[in-house]
Scaffold this motif. Sequence first.
Motif, mmCIF file in Angstrom:
data_model
loop_
_atom_site.group_PDB
_atom_site.id
_atom_site.type_symbol
_atom_site.label_atom_id
_atom_site.label_comp_id
_atom_site.label_asym_id
_atom_site.label_seq_id
_atom_site.Cartn_x
_atom_site.Cartn_y
_atom_site.Cartn_z
ATOM 1 N N VAL A 95 31.854 -64.911 -90.845
ATOM 2 C CA VAL A 95 30.930 -66.025 -91.080
ATOM 3 C C VAL A 95 30.341 -65.892 -92.480
ATOM 4 C CG1 VAL A 95 28.748 -67.069 -90.366
ATOM 5 C CG2 VAL A 95 30.367 -66.235 -88.644
ATOM 6 N N LYS A 96 30.366 -66.987 -93.248
ATOM 7 C CA LYS A 96 29.949 -66.891 -94.650
ATOM 8 C C LYS A 96 28.533 -67.387 -94.868
ATOM 9 C CE LYS A 96 31.512 -71.391 -96.116
ATOM 10 N NZ LYS A 96 31.271 -72.379 -97.044
ATOM 11 N N VAL A 97 27.959 -66.858 -95.941
ATOM 12 C CA VAL A 97 26.682 -67.333 -96.443
ATOM 13 C C VAL A 97 26.947 -67.876 -97.836
ATOM 14 C CG1 VAL A 97 24.527 -66.457 -97.426
ATOM 15 C CG2 VAL A 97 25.160 -65.874 -95.082
ATOM 16 N N GLU A 98 26.298 -68.980 -98.179
ATOM 17 C CA GLU A 98 26.461 -69.542 -99.517
ATOM 18 C C GLU A 98 25.191 -69.280 -100.315
ATOM 19 O OE1 GLU A 98 27.082 -73.763 -99.577
ATOM 20 O OE2 GLU A 98 27.558 -73.784 -101.720
ATOM 21 N N VAL A 99 25.335 -68.621 -101.465
ATOM 22 C CA VAL A 99 24.181 -68.390 -102.339
ATOM 23 C C VAL A 99 24.272 -69.402 -103.483
ATOM 24 C CG1 VAL A 99 22.837 -66.699 -103.634
ATOM 25 C CG2 VAL A 99 24.328 -65.938 -101.766
ATOM 26 N N LYS A 100 23.240 -70.244 -103.586
ATOM 27 C CA LYS A 100 23.270 -71.425 -104.453
ATOM 28 C C LYS A 100 22.795 -71.155 -105.865
ATOM 29 C CE LYS A 100 24.145 -75.476 -102.289
ATOM 30 N NZ LYS A 100 25.356 -76.148 -102.784
ATOM 31 N N THR B 140 22.716 -71.391 -96.038
ATOM 32 C CA THR B 140 22.633 -71.445 -97.485
ATOM 33 C C THR B 140 21.426 -70.627 -97.898
ATOM 34 O OG1 THR B 140 23.556 -73.651 -97.469
ATOM 35 C CG2 THR B 140 22.430 -72.983 -99.460
ATOM 36 N N ARG B 141 21.627 -69.727 -98.900
ATOM 37 C CA ARG B 141 20.518 -68.899 -99.355
ATOM 38 C C ARG B 141 20.337 -69.074 -100.855
ATOM 39 N NH1 ARG B 141 19.171 -65.121 -95.240
ATOM 40 N NH2 ARG B 141 18.172 -63.683 -96.693
ATOM 41 N N LEU B 142 19.169 -68.661 -101.337
ATOM 42 C CA LEU B 142 18.893 -68.736 -102.766
ATOM 43 C C LEU B 142 18.682 -67.327 -103.290
ATOM 44 C CD1 LEU B 142 16.356 -71.685 -103.084
ATOM 45 C CD2 LEU B 142 18.722 -71.605 -103.909
ATOM 46 N N GLY C 120 14.678 -59.483 -106.269
ATOM 47 C CA GLY C 120 15.984 -58.853 -106.081
ATOM 48 C C GLY C 120 16.553 -59.047 -104.686
ATOM 49 N N ARG C 121 16.410 -60.252 -104.130
ATOM 50 C CA ARG C 121 16.982 -60.489 -102.800
ATOM 51 C C ARG C 121 17.348 -61.964 -102.642
ATOM 52 N NH1 ARG C 121 12.226 -61.582 -98.937
ATOM 53 N NH2 ARG C 121 10.886 -62.673 -100.378
ATOM 54 N N THR C 122 18.142 -62.242 -101.610
ATOM 55 C CA THR C 122 18.432 -63.643 -101.305
ATOM 56 C C THR C 122 17.474 -64.084 -100.208
ATOM 57 O OG1 THR C 122 20.081 -63.072 -99.609
ATOM 58 C CG2 THR C 122 20.896 -63.384 -101.857
ATOM 59 N N VAL C 123 17.098 -65.370 -100.237
ATOM 60 C CA VAL C 123 16.213 -65.897 -99.189
ATOM 61 C C VAL C 123 16.833 -67.144 -98.582
ATOM 62 C CG1 VAL C 123 14.049 -64.984 -100.112
ATOM 63 C CG2 VAL C 123 14.906 -67.156 -100.957
ATOM 64 N N SER C 124 16.589 -67.339 -97.295
ATOM 65 C CA SER C 124 17.217 -68.448 -96.591
ATOM 66 C C SER C 124 16.681 -69.783 -97.085
ATOM 67 C CB SER C 124 16.950 -68.312 -95.086
ATOM 68 O OG SER C 124 17.619 -69.357 -94.426
ATOM 69 N N MET C 125 17.572 -70.766 -97.256
ATOM 70 C CA MET C 125 17.168 -72.085 -97.706
ATOM 71 C C MET C 125 17.355 -73.071 -96.553
ATOM 72 S SD MET C 125 18.726 -73.858 -101.066
ATOM 73 C CE MET C 125 19.259 -75.540 -100.917
ATOM 74 N N ARG C 126 18.540 -73.049 -95.946
ATOM 75 C CA ARG C 126 18.738 -73.871 -94.751
ATOM 76 C C ARG C 126 19.897 -73.291 -93.947
ATOM 77 N NH1 ARG C 126 20.601 -77.799 -98.917
ATOM 78 N NH2 ARG C 126 22.848 -77.533 -99.016
ATOM 79 N N SER C 127 19.851 -73.475 -92.643
ATOM 80 C CA SER C 127 20.908 -72.932 -91.782
ATOM 81 C C SER C 127 21.932 -74.025 -91.515
ATOM 82 C CB SER C 127 20.321 -72.449 -90.465
ATOM 83 O OG SER C 127 19.953 -73.575 -89.705
ATOM 84 N N LYS C 128 23.031 -73.648 -90.883
ATOM 85 C CA LYS C 128 24.093 -74.623 -90.619
ATOM 86 C C LYS C 128 23.572 -75.765 -89.755
ATOM 87 C CE LYS C 128 28.813 -75.075 -89.040
ATOM 88 N NZ LYS C 128 29.812 -74.575 -88.096
ATOM 89 N N GLU C 129 22.659 -75.430 -88.837
ATOM 90 C CA GLU C 129 22.141 -76.449 -87.909
ATOM 91 C C GLU C 129 21.429 -77.564 -88.670
ATOM 92 O OE1 GLU C 129 21.797 -73.034 -87.157
ATOM 93 O OE2 GLU C 129 23.620 -73.399 -86.022
#
Length: 499
Positions: free
Chosen positions: A223-228, A261-263, A269-278
């Motif tokens: 399962v992938k995460v997209e970093v924008k 999708t994360r930013l 120094g970390r990624t944070v959640s922006m929106r989930s697939k739902e």
Amino acid sequence: MSDEVVSDASAAGIEPVIGLEIHAQLLTNTKIFCGCGTRFGAAPNMNVCPVCLGLPGALPVLNRRAVELAMRAGLALGCTIQRHSIFARKNYFYPDLPKGYQISQYEHPLATDGELAYVADDGPHVVRITRVHLEEDAGKSLHTAIGDSDRYTYLDFNRSGVPLIEIVTHPDLRAPRAAADFFARLRAILLAIGVNDGNMEEGSLRCDANVSVRPAGESALGVKVEVKNINSFRFLQRALEHELVRQTELLRAGGHVVQETRLWDEANGRTVSMRSKEEAHDYRYFPEPDLPPLEVSETWIAEVRAALPELPEARKQRFIRDYGLPAADAAHLADTEERARFFEDTAASAGNPKAASNWVMGEVTRRLKAAGAGIEVVGVTPAALGRLIRLVDTGVVNGSAAKAVFARMYGSGREAEDIVRAEGLSQIGDAGELTEVVTRVIAEHEDAVARFRGGNEGSLGFLVGQVMRATRGRANPKKTNELLRRALTAREAAPRTDE
Ligand code: ADP
Ligand code: ZN
Ligand code: MG
């Protein structure tokens, strides 16, 4: 950190899988569907018209130059250019998108099925390119550093309708560093073909990174995460490293990765959640009714292909093959067209590619670095540097004098021959003249002579140095060595005749 992550991940038998989506602004003077300018840094909302503001009834007209540049990129990335492609409306609501949709290409993109093959430090790589499509950029929301931005959001539509290509790769990358290296190579190609200015700070080149992990040896994707919206090579690498640690730890703890999708939050120094697939967008794509399908002829495609310049990787391989340069030198010299041209012109003038490479990699690069400048302002012409190299190769000056000559040439426009003549820098290779100096140096340095005769070979180097000093660096080093050795051994043993 990357090494840690890689060993961590492989210790757990986990393989990273990475695919990139890269947005590159095309180097056109006007926008993709109207005649507004595209210059960066204009005052807010100066480059706008009814079309790019999305006013009702305004009709888009496709910019031919944008299509041509997109085709260039597609061809440089080994893609097939589709004779027919279709623009679509990608619907979403955001204040910087006044039309309520972005015009993009969806099911039928302009270019498909390419690949980028190259040899990196760790060996050969092939990254498949899924597609290259045309689209328009959105406007920009300003939340800080302007007017009452603590209370209001400001909108600048200068960027709205600026032509972009989106380049999508297959998930073929296997490490953060490899992803950053790929992005750098892609940037070099876009620069080389004049499609993009490579300016990541101004946002003309940016990337979304998709990343997942899976058990090593597994062929199904995780399962992938997209970093924008990543706008530097370093951020890309760091964001991926962080994301891999996060995903690996999740799996180890018996959890699972959630598609989202994360930013990248550089400050922390970390990624944070922006929106989930739902909550993911349903873009409700449909064909753009105001634009006919884009048709490009075979002739046009052939013209664009014929006009493509040599690309950095191909040039690097040619330098290795034709000039026998080491891979690292070839890569540096081949990196930009200007640097490559400077090297090849120097090599031609010198008649000695290896020496030309050494000079460009050495003295020339050192000076440019010190000045913080690029090859376009180099203070010597390739022809003049080539003639200096010839003076070395024909024994007129030795290596150290050549450096002194170079220093006087650089930025002065003076010729190597003139400097050598005017400053008496020509090499002393004449045995009679050198023997005189050698004899004097031996007489003046009894200690070193004794040490050499006592078996200390290193003392010879010291004595050579003294001869150089006495001749202001003009002595032929090889002959000096021979003469010194002969003189020092001759006084001790019987003269030898086999030398
Ligand atoms: P989406 O439908 O979410 O847009 P795509 O299949 O179009 O996904 O792929 C978008 C990008 O994500 C591509 O660059 C692709 O290589 C990458 N990608 C797709 N699946 C994965 C995965 N499981 N892990 C890592 N990258 C992936
Ligand atoms: Zn406009
Ligand atoms: Mg997709």
